[in-house]
Design a protein around this motif. Structure first.
Motif, PDB file in Angstrom:
ATOM      1  N   ASN A  18       0.981  -1.198   0.167  1.00  0.00           N
ATOM      2  CA  ASN A  18      -0.002   0.229   0.198  1.00  0.00           C
ATOM      3  C   ASN A  18       0.434   1.347  -0.228  1.00  0.00           C
ATOM      4  OD1 ASN A  18      -1.922  -2.688   1.169  1.00  0.00           O
ATOM      5  ND2 ASN A  18      -3.108  -0.569   0.666  1.00  0.00           N
ATOM      6  N   PHE A  19       1.738   1.666  -1.302  1.00  0.00           N
ATOM      7  CA  PHE A  19       2.647   2.347  -1.333  1.00  0.00           C
ATOM      8  C   PHE A  19       1.830   4.071  -1.255  1.00  0.00           C
ATOM      9  CE2 PHE A  19       3.024   0.206  -5.271  1.00  0.00           C
ATOM     10  CZ  PHE A  19       2.479   1.768  -6.083  1.00  0.00           C
ATOM     11  N   THR A  20       0.601   3.479  -1.885  1.00  0.00           N
ATOM     12  CA  THR A  20      -0.009   4.301  -1.683  1.00  0.00           C
ATOM     13  C   THR A  20      -0.598   5.568  -1.176  1.00  0.00           C
ATOM     14  OG1 THR A  20      -2.092   2.853  -2.483  1.00  0.00           O
ATOM     15  CG2 THR A  20      -1.125   3.440  -4.379  1.00  0.00           C
ATOM     16  N   ASP A  21      -0.579   5.255   0.120  1.00  0.00           N
ATOM     17  CA  ASP A  21      -0.496   5.893   1.158  1.00  0.00           C
ATOM     18  C   ASP A  21       0.186   7.536   1.034  1.00  0.00           C
ATOM     19  OD1 ASP A  21      -2.791   3.687   2.506  1.00  0.00           O
ATOM     20  OD2 ASP A  21      -0.670   2.881   3.718  1.00  0.00           O
ATOM     21  N   PHE A  22       1.336   7.585   0.255  1.00  0.00           N
ATOM     22  CA  PHE A  22       1.958   8.619   0.537  1.00  0.00           C
ATOM     23  C   PHE A  22       1.518   9.207  -0.753  1.00  0.00           C
ATOM     24  CE2 PHE A  22       4.274   4.927   2.201  1.00  0.00           C
ATOM     25  CZ  PHE A  22       3.393   5.441   3.886  1.00  0.00           C
ATOM     26  N   ASP A  23       0.903   9.023  -1.915  1.00  0.00           N
ATOM     27  CA  ASP A  23       0.556   9.869  -2.531  1.00  0.00           C
ATOM     28  C   ASP A  23      -0.023  11.261  -2.540  1.00  0.00           C
ATOM     29  OD1 ASP A  23       1.970   7.662  -4.507  1.00  0.00           O
ATOM     30  OD2 ASP A  23      -0.458   7.060  -5.497  1.00  0.00           O
ATOM     31  N   CYS A  24      -0.918  11.392  -1.599  1.00  0.00           N
ATOM     32  CA  CYS A  24      -1.434  12.640  -1.476  1.00  0.00           C
ATOM     33  C   CYS A  24       0.106  13.528  -0.698  1.00  0.00           C
ATOM     34  CB  CYS A  24      -2.348  12.703  -0.433  1.00  0.00           C
ATOM     35  SG  CYS A  24      -3.367  14.116  -0.166  1.00  0.00           S
ATOM     36  N   LEU A  25       0.844  13.005  -0.137  1.00  0.00           N
ATOM     37  CA  LEU A  25       1.770  13.650   0.973  1.00  0.00           C
ATOM     38  C   LEU A  25       2.609  14.152  -0.322  1.00  0.00           C
ATOM     39  CD1 LEU A  25       2.707  14.121   3.863  1.00  0.00           C
ATOM     40  CD2 LEU A  25       4.156  12.096   3.814  1.00  0.00           C
ATOM     41  N   ASP A  26       3.191  13.175  -1.395  1.00  0.00           N
ATOM     42  CA  ASP A  26       4.190  13.743  -2.143  1.00  0.00           C
ATOM     43  C   ASP A  26       3.996  14.902  -3.279  1.00  0.00           C
ATOM     44  OD1 ASP A  26       6.574  12.715  -3.649  1.00  0.00           O
ATOM     45  OD2 ASP A  26       4.917  11.681  -4.691  1.00  0.00           O
ATOM     46  N   LYS A  27       2.456  15.013  -3.406  1.00  0.00           N
ATOM     47  CA  LYS A  27       2.234  16.107  -3.707  1.00  0.00           C
ATOM     48  C   LYS A  27       1.996  17.294  -3.219  1.00  0.00           C
ATOM     49  CE  LYS A  27      -0.606  13.208  -7.032  1.00  0.00           C
ATOM     50  NZ  LYS A  27      -0.064  12.183  -6.139  1.00  0.00           N
ATOM     51  N   ASP A  28       2.182  17.286  -1.809  1.00  0.00           N
ATOM     52  CA  ASP A  28       2.103  18.798  -1.228  1.00  0.00           C
ATOM     53  C   ASP A  28       3.610  19.618  -1.484  1.00  0.00           C
ATOM     54  OD1 ASP A  28       2.549  20.546   1.435  1.00  0.00           O
ATOM     55  OD2 ASP A  28       0.864  19.033   1.894  1.00  0.00           O
ATOM     56  N   SER A  29       3.066  20.519  -1.743  1.00  0.00           N
ATOM     57  CA  SER A  29       4.522  21.454  -2.202  1.00  0.00           C
ATOM     58  C   SER A  29       4.924  21.726  -1.122  1.00  0.00           C
ATOM     59  CB  SER A  29       4.407  22.485  -3.097  1.00  0.00           C
ATOM     60  OG  SER A  29       2.635  23.633  -1.640  1.00  0.00           O
ATOM     61  N   ARG A  30       5.598  21.943   0.504  1.00  0.00           N
ATOM     62  CA  ARG A  30       5.913  22.241   1.076  1.00  0.00           C
ATOM     63  C   ARG A  30       6.630  20.730   1.645  1.00  0.00           C
ATOM     64  NH1 ARG A  30       0.700  23.304   5.027  1.00  0.00           N
ATOM     65  NH2 ARG A  30       0.485  21.304   4.314  1.00  0.00           N
ATOM     66  N   VAL A  31       6.913  19.664   0.543  1.00  0.00           N
ATOM     67  CA  VAL A  31       7.091  18.625   1.165  1.00  0.00           C
ATOM     68  C   VAL A  31       8.057  17.894   0.396  1.00  0.00           C
ATOM     69  CG1 VAL A  31       7.048  16.025   1.738  1.00  0.00           C
ATOM     70  CG2 VAL A  31       5.269  17.652   2.936  1.00  0.00           C
ATOM     71  N   ASN A  32       8.992  17.129   0.577  1.00  0.00           N
ATOM     72  CA  ASN A  32       9.986  15.923  -0.449  1.00  0.00           C
ATOM     73  C   ASN A  32      10.307  14.751   0.016  1.00  0.00           C
ATOM     74  OD1 ASN A  32      12.751  15.816  -2.412  1.00  0.00           O
ATOM     75  ND2 ASN A  32      13.996  15.517   0.044  1.00  0.00           N
ATOM     76  N   LEU A  33       9.125  13.780  -0.678  1.00  0.00           N
ATOM     77  CA  LEU A  33       9.493  12.703  -0.003  1.00  0.00           C
ATOM     78  C   LEU A  33      10.135  11.890  -0.762  1.00  0.00           C
ATOM     79  CD1 LEU A  33       6.334  11.250   1.198  1.00  0.00           C
ATOM     80  CD2 LEU A  33       7.051   9.702  -0.527  1.00  0.00           C
ATOM     81  N   TYR A  34      10.608  10.871   0.102  1.00  0.00           N
ATOM     82  CA  TYR A  34      11.710   9.746  -0.774  1.00  0.00           C
ATOM     83  C   TYR A  34      11.510   8.559  -0.236  1.00  0.00           C
ATOM     84  CZ  TYR A  34      15.149  11.204   2.561  1.00  0.00           C
ATOM     85  OH  TYR A  34      16.134  11.867   4.317  1.00  0.00           O
ATOM     86  N   TYR A  35      12.109   7.530  -0.805  1.00  0.00           N
ATOM     87  CA  TYR A  35      11.993   6.125  -0.162  1.00  0.00           C
ATOM     88  C   TYR A  35      13.422   5.880   0.029  1.00  0.00           C
ATOM     89  CZ  TYR A  35       6.997   6.408  -2.446  1.00  0.00           C
ATOM     90  OH  TYR A  35       5.947   6.451  -2.332  1.00  0.00           O
ATOM     91  N   THR A  36      13.766   5.219   0.979  1.00  0.00           N
ATOM     92  CA  THR A  36      15.051   4.888   1.197  1.00  0.00           C
ATOM     93  C   THR A  36      15.212   3.639   1.939  1.00  0.00           C
ATOM     94  OG1 THR A  36      17.073   5.668   2.216  1.00  0.00           O
ATOM     95  CG2 THR A  36      15.304   6.228   3.561  1.00  0.00           C
ATOM     96  N   HIS A  37      16.355   2.673   1.578  1.00  0.00           N
ATOM     97  CA  HIS A  37      17.104   1.726   2.080  1.00  0.00           C
ATOM     98  C   HIS A  37      18.407   2.062   2.770  1.00  0.00           C
ATOM     99  CE1 HIS A  37      19.169   0.974  -1.045  1.00  0.00           C
ATOM    100  NE2 HIS A  37      18.234   0.660  -1.824  1.00  0.00           N
ATOM    101  N   THR A  38      18.170   3.008   3.497  1.00  0.00           N
ATOM    102  CA  THR A  38      19.705   3.664   3.578  1.00  0.00           C
ATOM    103  C   THR A  38      19.482   3.748   5.282  1.00  0.00           C
ATOM    104  OG1 THR A  38      20.016   5.780   3.236  1.00  0.00           O
ATOM    105  CG2 THR A  38      21.314   3.944   1.292  1.00  0.00           C
ATOM    106  N   LYS A  39      20.902   3.882   5.669  1.00  0.00           N
ATOM    107  CA  LYS A  39      20.700   4.568   7.141  1.00  0.00           C
ATOM    108  C   LYS A  39      20.967   6.085   7.284  1.00  0.00           C
ATOM    109  CE  LYS A  39      24.198   1.262   8.473  1.00  0.00           C
ATOM    110  NZ  LYS A  39      24.819   0.565   8.994  1.00  0.00           N
ATOM    111  N   GLN A  40      21.883   6.454   6.198  1.00  0.00           N
ATOM    112  CA  GLN A  40      22.035   7.623   5.552  1.00  0.00           C
ATOM    113  C   GLN A  40      20.670   8.446   5.051  1.00  0.00           C
ATOM    114  OE1 GLN A  40      24.412   8.772   2.370  1.00  0.00           O
ATOM    115  NE2 GLN A  40      24.437  10.625   3.122  1.00  0.00           N
TER     116      GLN A  40
END
Length: 492
Positions: free
Chosen positions: A271-293
């Motif tokens: 259910n990665f679509t949980d973040f679609d609306c958040l991703d479109k918010d102009s105040r936000v930079n949303l990214y997916y990560t599998h690193t500690k950094q």
């Protein structure tokens, strides 16, 4: 529902996976609705970790729920009678008519005699749907030329023949090699399968399609059917994607001047679509990560849902992401979990029936004072709720097999009604919830990012936004495809 005009079904199949079948199907659902018909989507069998709860509290593939939304109707299990939800590389949970019938290995599922009965179930679902709607807008799965699977096929050309569907073959020119893939696909079809194919759609074309007219003629000569259009590659129309394949290709770096939100990229993320609306918010930079950094650089860390919470939890412990998430919480950053992510944030996850893993019990991250027991019965329902102490009405849905017990006083994230609450609120910067779609609600997004920005944006009605995207998609398809040819092939 009274059907004013009866049309034959239309079906969209592909030369491979990820050629755009789901999006094009959604677009035609909207076109037929705009033209005064009563369309409904149908995909006999779907394999996806993206699922959705119907109004009846049953489970279907999220893509068919999106297509139903484009058609302007409630989603129903008849639109996706078989859903396979992979639990690992070799085993999937099988959902039949909205309910789990257990886990099966690929060998058990594809080689068992149950495929005959499954096909009968699929045809019954299709007939029920066809009695209520017209036209049925059908979608295939993967490639239609997998010769080793064709005898047991319940979703591609066998279904097209059973439904008498006018079928269109889609290819993705952005991947390259379309001459070979189209010609090879058509050459491998049986005569009765080839007779179903009424045209070819070339998708994701970059540049001036007028330059491809010679290529179009060559394809028509090789395949013996018309190319009914060339759809340009687009980035300005937002339709939910069916699979998480593209998530690893999306931006994965923090951006200065934005609220940086890292979604932990789990191996069995659902259910990665949980973040679609958040991703479109102009105040936000949303990214997916599998690193500690990637986690360390975020302002907000989100643990998403998982089809196998225990195995994903073990994996993030082994690769160091669990420690990075805990450190983010301890340093005062925001950490939240949704569904499986909520379970991971607790103290323990118990699996006495070994539903997800041979591990009987594993320790959670210990961030929230909750413990979860996995059960055989799945909770699937659509929900209306209020978030924290805010008065706005919100919507979401639940799909999970766990029951979570809170140790100590209940501090809910959401209030569903007078008797039922959801989740655990440790603080404004730390909470967990079972509610998928909770971040589709503007009040939740505003509260989530409030500690990091004073910027306000105008209220966005996400349902209206999605409807506008279907309309834009319909315009794009009308401009680039021969819609009249499609109508000619589906009118009795």
């Amino acid at each position: 529902m009274e059907i004013q005009k009866k049309l034959r079904p239309v079906m969209f199949v592909g030369t491979s996976s990820d050629v755009g079948k789901s999006v094009i199907t959604a677009g035609f659902c909207r076109i037929f609705k705009q033209d005064g018909y009563s369309p409904a989507p149908f995909k006999a069998q779907n394999m996806s970790l993206n699922s959705y709860a119907t109004p009846e509290g049953l489970e279907i593939g999220r893509a068919q729920a999106v297509q139903a939304e484009a058609a302007g109707i409630p989603c129903h299990t008849d639109m996706n009678p078989v859903l396979l939800k992979p639990t690992n590389d070799q085993t999937s949970q099988v959902i039949l008519n909205g309910k789990s019938i257990g886990n099966q290995s690929a060998k058990e599922y594809f080689l068992s005699n149950d495929r005959t009965e499954l096909f009968e179930e699929v045809k019954r679902a299709w007939k029920r749907l066809a009695s209520r709607y017209s036209p049925i807008v059908m979608e295939g799965a993967g490639s239609i030329s997998e010769l080793n699977l064709k005898k047991r096929d319940i979703t591609n050309m066998r279904m097209a023949i059973a439904a008498g569907a006018a079928t269109y073959l889609i290819t993705d020119i952005d991947k390259g090699g379309i001459f070979a893939s189209l010609y090879g696909t058509m050459a491998l079809l049986e005569p009765e399968e080839k007779a179903c194919i009424k045209g070819i759609i070339i998708n994701k074309f970059r540049g001036d399609s007028a330059l491809f007219q010679e290529g179009k003629k060559i394809i028509e000569g090789l395949c013996g059917v018309p190319v009914i259009g060339i759809i340009p590659y687009f980035k300005d129309i937002f339709i939910e994607e069916e699979d998480a394949v593209s998530l690893r290709l999306k931006r994965n770096q923090p951006v200065n001047g934005k609220v940086n939100i890292a979604v932990v990229l789990l191996s069995r993320m659902s259910n990665f679509t949980d973040f679609d609306c958040l991703d479109k918010d102009s105040r936000v930079n949303l990214y997916y990560t599998h690193t500690k950094q990637g986690i360390a650089q975020a302002d907000i860390v989100i643990l998403p849902g998982s089809k196998n919470t225990i195995e994903d939890l073990i994996e993030i412990r082994n690769n160091g992401l669990a420690d990075a998430i805990t450190k983010a919480h301890q340093s005062g950053k925001t950490v939240i979990g949704i569904c499986g992510g909520y379970q991971m944030m607790g103290e323990t996850i118990k699996d006495p029936l070994q539903i997800e893993s041979a591990e009987g019990e594993v320790a959670g991250l210990g961030i929230l004072p909750v413990e979860t027991t996995l059960l055989s019965e799945k909770t699937t329902r659509q929900c209306h709720f209020t978030y924290r102490n805010f008065p706005e009405n919100c919507i979401g849905y639940e799909i999970h097999m766990g029951e979570t017990r809170i140790r100590g006083a209940v501090q809910p994230v959401a209030f569903l009604d007078e008797k039922h609450t959801d989740g655990y609120l440790l603080s404004e910067k730390c909470w967990g919830s079972y509610l998928h779609g909770i971040l589709d609600n503007q009040v939740v997004i505003n509260d989530l990012i409030a500690p990091y920005t004073d910027l306000k944006i105008e209220y966005v009605d996400y349902l209206q936004f999605r409807s506008a995207q279907y309309d834009k998609l319909a315009v794009l398809l009308r401009e680039n495809l021969d819609i009249d040819q499609v109508y000619q092939n589906i009118k009795d």
